[in-house]
Write a protein that holds these residues in place. Structure first.
Motif, short mmCIF file in Angstrom:
data_model
loop_
_atom_site.label_atom_id
_atom_site.label_comp_id
_atom_site.label_asym_id
_atom_site.label_seq_id
_atom_site.Cartn_x
_atom_site.Cartn_y
_atom_site.Cartn_z
N THR A 22 5.55 -0.77 8.37
CA THR A 22 5.58 -1.31 7.01
C THR A 22 4.18 -1.69 6.54
OG1 THR A 22 6.01 -3.54 7.85
CG2 THR A 22 7.92 -2.18 7.28
N ARG A 68 0.93 -1.55 4.67
CA ARG A 68 0.51 -0.87 3.44
C ARG A 68 -0.67 0.04 3.70
NH1 ARG A 68 -3.55 -1.06 0.09
NH2 ARG A 68 -3.32 -0.43 -2.08
N GLU A 104 -0.37 3.89 4.48
CA GLU A 104 0.98 4.35 4.14
C GLU A 104 0.98 5.74 3.52
OE1 GLU A 104 4.76 2.35 1.94
OE2 GLU A 104 3.01 2.75 0.66
#
Length: 799
Positions: A64, A66, A69
């Motif tokens: 998860t 960022r 990503e």
């Protein structure tokens, strides 16, 4: 996967303005910027057949974070056909069509999405994206383009980071902020597959060709404060990979700038400003970089190439870093950074080294990657992006590294242990900053920019002010150097409050690196205009001999400083007294004690000891302090000199950012004199447990030459003579004699007497050396030489 084929037609007109083109058209299918179809098949096969890769992919899907990503999603779509990941990336790509001009400075992941999602876009969507990218290239590649207020909101003077009047030098712009625009424009041209546009964009002033020809120094050094370098190498590697896949390698990996810079050299340059490993007290050591610039940390640590791990569990190497100044994807009418919510994560050193190892497996990046593995891990597990297999630390070899002068970037690295063993050796290493300017600089010409020994930082240049360096932290006062006329007060934008040294282009160096001793001397008359200065260093495995001379016919105050940490014990302790003698020179020091030397030699020993008030969760554990490492500073006598000890100013309490927490007690050692000239001749001896040098004394000295004798304890094998000439007479011979010994030399010379042998290095012309009852053999610069031994002296003269 359906693909569209681009045919790159070679244009003779463009070829005249760029390196020779490859012969014939090249057919290339999307994707090709980072991965080709063959790459994607190989990576999928690895995930399907290799347990480590399957586990790494599962971790990728679960992440998860960022940062990174976009690349994770693009990998999932391209390699594993993850439709949901592709839909997210398509939505982000097409959001550019609705965004206001200008788009952001760092579009690499949107451009890569266009390449990977090409077949998932309709013909209209492709056409719209292509038009937007062509429009982007026009303003993003324009020299000094951010001054154009019809495109950019310049309310906060964002353009001050750009080239003045559209012209770029090494120091009049900030490439960490501006060069991402140029890189995104070039990558967009590559994604469009338009060879003429690719070559024209590459060739614009301030673009990639200029960057390698004019900006990068020496083998490829970044010319801004080194921590800012993180903004651009990842995008540069992506561009070079793209043009290689297009058959245009001469614009990327195959290009070498006019001064010798290359993409490989740019990544390898990181190793050239890295010191030997720091023993953190765990099995995962830290490898630190030259400490210079306005965001350098406080004592004792510096920014690192390999972060290592500390006993308190902190450490580890980031894959990504995102800063607003480094660009985002959408900017619009924002007056400063790109939207404050879409900063583009940039690949950091670990990713550069993975990519570099894939490209240049002989470079030794795999050894450093192996050092980055977490505690308890037997193998280094790479990311999945570059087709690497896990790295076994027992099967990799560190790269060889040597002492070297880097005149463009303006520093010298002296490494007592050279070759592949350097990286884990306890032997000392030192960096001398020359006088070349750089961006995000501080007032640091002609200073020691790091001194390491026993796998420990010994000297650093502390920044005590939070954020960017101002006041003390910008001044020469906060550096291991010499301040001239610091008592003269002056208002300046850096708020130092005093006269500061200037960067200069007149600095000349002399150097000679041998197995026994590494020598360099740097001379300038422009650091403080009118003062003829030389700083000469000789580094052996046991010590650093450091000579600074200044000559003028006007009165000046000269202040010599080094910054270390721990507990200081001076020689003749009863003669040191509290004083205010530095109040007008280095007012930031506290608890100052002063010795009136009466022209005699003096010494201070500083042992690394725990601070009186350690911060919570300090990274330095018991093993750090139990090693009893320290440094002994011996300074030859000089009439009129005072010696001083003080507590180095600390960062404000409560700051938890790296390098802005006082984890040690700083010690600043100072020598001062007032007069037209000064000579500071010091011996810096790092030690573990106890010092090994028994005596450091002058043999003879003139205005422009000095000879000294260094004798170690019994069994130390140190029985040395060191000679150096300074100033404009350095190229002429000098004869220095004392205590029955005599040496005639040019520039510098080094002589070591040890069991059964005398070793001489440098331009030694003649000598008489006391050898007692020994009858040693003589070698001069590696060659056997005939000498006469009689009455306890060895005599030799060059033929």
């Amino acid at each position: 996967m359906r693909t569209r084929t681009f045919v790159l037609t070679l244009l003779a007109a463009v070829a005249c303005a760029a390196p020779a083109c490859t012969a014939g058209p090249t057919r290339v299918d999307h994707p090709y910027l980072l991965w080709t179809g063959k790459d994607l098949q190989a990576m999928r096969r690895t995930i399907e057949t290799q347990p480590w890769a399957r586990q790494a992919y599962q971790a990728m899907v679960a992440s998860t974070d960022r940062d990174g990503e976009d690349l994770r999603l693009l990998f999932r779509y391209a390699v594993m056909r993850d439709r949901k990941a592709g839909e997210i990336q398509k939505k982000r790509l097409l959001s550019l069509l609705k965004a206001q001009d200008p788009l952001g400075a760092a579009l690499e992941w949107r451009i890569l999405a266009y390449d990977i999602l090409y077949d998932a876009l309709s013909s209209d969507e492709r056409a719209d994206v292509e038009r937007r990218l062509r429009r982007y290239i026009q303003y993003a590649i324009k020299p000094g383009g951010t001054y154009d207020t019809t495109i950019y909101n310049n309310e906060k003077n964002y353009a001050r980071y750009d080239g003045e009047e559209g012209r770029y030098t090494r120091t009049n712009w900030l490439p960490n902020i501006i060069f991402p625009w140029k890189l995104s424009a070039n990558l967009a041209a590559a994604a469009l597959g338009d060879e003429q546009l690719i070559r024209e964009t590459w060739n614009v002033h301030g673009s990639i060709r200029w960057y390698f020809d004019e900006y990068l120094g020496d083998l490829g050094f970044y010319e801004e404060e080194f921590s800012k370098m993180g903004s651009t190498p990842g995008a540069l590697l992506l561009y070079c990979t793209a043009v290689r896949n297009l058959g245009l390698d001469e614009l990327g990996f195959g290009y070498q700038g006019k001064g010798g810079a290359s993409m490989r050299g740019h990544i390898e340059s990181v190793l050239h400003f890295t010191f030997p490993g720091v023993d953190t007290g765990t099995q995962r050591w830290r490898f630190e970089r030259v400490s210079a610039g306005d965001v350098r940390p406080w004592l004792p640590l510096a920014h690192a190439t390999v972060e290592g791990y500390f006993p308190n569990g902190t450490g580890g190497d980031k894959l990504w870093q995102a800063h607003g100044a480094w660009g985002g994807t959408q900017r619009g009418k924002h007056a400063q950074w790109d939207g404050y919510g879409n900063f583009t994560p940039k690949m950091q050193t670990r990713m550069w080294f993975e990519w570099g190892h894939r490209l240049w497996p002989d470079a030794g990046f795999d050894w450093f990657l192996a050092q980055m593995r977490p505690p308890g891990e037997k193998l280094y597990t790479p990311t999945l992006y570059f087709g690497l297999a896990p790295i076994d630390p027992g099967r990799v070899t560190p790269p060889a590294i040597r002492s070297r002068v880097y005149p463009d970037r303006g520093f010298v690295m002296l490494r007592a242990e050279e070759g592949p063993d350097h990286w884990t050796s306890p032997a000392p290493a030192a960096c001398l900053r020359l006088t070349a300017p750089y961006a995000h600089s501080v007032n640091d010409p002609l200073v020691l920019a790091g001194f390491y020994a026993f796998n420990r930082p010994i000297y650093q240049n502390p920044k005590s002010d939070p954020g960017y360096a101002f006041k003390f932290s910008r001044s020469i006062r906060s550096h291991c150097g010499v301040m001239v006329d610091g008592h003269v007060k002056k208002d300046d934008w850096g708020q130092t409050g005093s006269v500061e040294p200037e960067f200069a282009d007149d600095c000349t160096t002399r150097q000679h690196f041998s197995e026994e001793v590494k020598f360099v001397a740097a001379r300038t008359q422009e650091r403080y205009p009118g003062v003829d200065e030389t700083r000469a260093l000789m580094l052996t495995r046991e010590y650093l001999f450091d000579v600074y001379t200044a000559r003028d016919d006007q009165q000046h105050s000269y202040v010599w400083l080094v910054h270390t940490y721990g507990k200081a014990t001076p020689g003749r302790p009863d003669q040191w007294h509290p004083s205010g003698d530095l109040a007008d020179l280095v007012q930031e020091l506290s608890a100052v004690r002063t010795l009136n030397t009466d022209g005699r030699a003096w010494t201070v020993t500083v042992r690394h000891t725990p601070p009186e008030d350690p911060p919570a969760n300090t990274p330095l554990g018991k093993r750090w302090w139990n090693r009893r490492v320290g440094v002994r500073i011996q300074m030859l006598g000089q009439e009129g000199v005072k010696a001083h000890l003080g507590a180095t100013p600390k960062p404000p309490a409560g700051n938890k950012r790296f390098g802005e927490t006082a984890v040690v007690d700083g010690v600043t050692v100072v020598s001062s004199i007032v007069g037209p000239s000064a000579t500071f001749a010091a011996l810096h001896e790092p030690f573990e447990d106890r010092p090994q040098i028994e005596s450091f004394e002058k043999i003879a000295q003139t205005d422009d030459a000095l000879a000294v004798r260094v004798i170690g304890r019994s069994g130390s094998r140190v029985d040395d003579r060191l000679m150096v000439r300074v100033g404009q007479q350095a190229g002429q011979s000098a004869t220095l004699s004392g205590d029955g010994e005599s040496f005639t030399f040019v520039g510098h010379a080094f002589v070591r007497l040890s069991a059964g042998s005398v070793t001489a290095r440098g331009d030694l012309r003649e000598m008489t050396l006391r050898v007692g009852d020994a009858r040693p053999r003589l070698t001069v610069n590696g060659a056997a030489a005939e000498a006469r031994v009689a009455d306890g002296f060895l005599s030799w003269k060059a033929k």
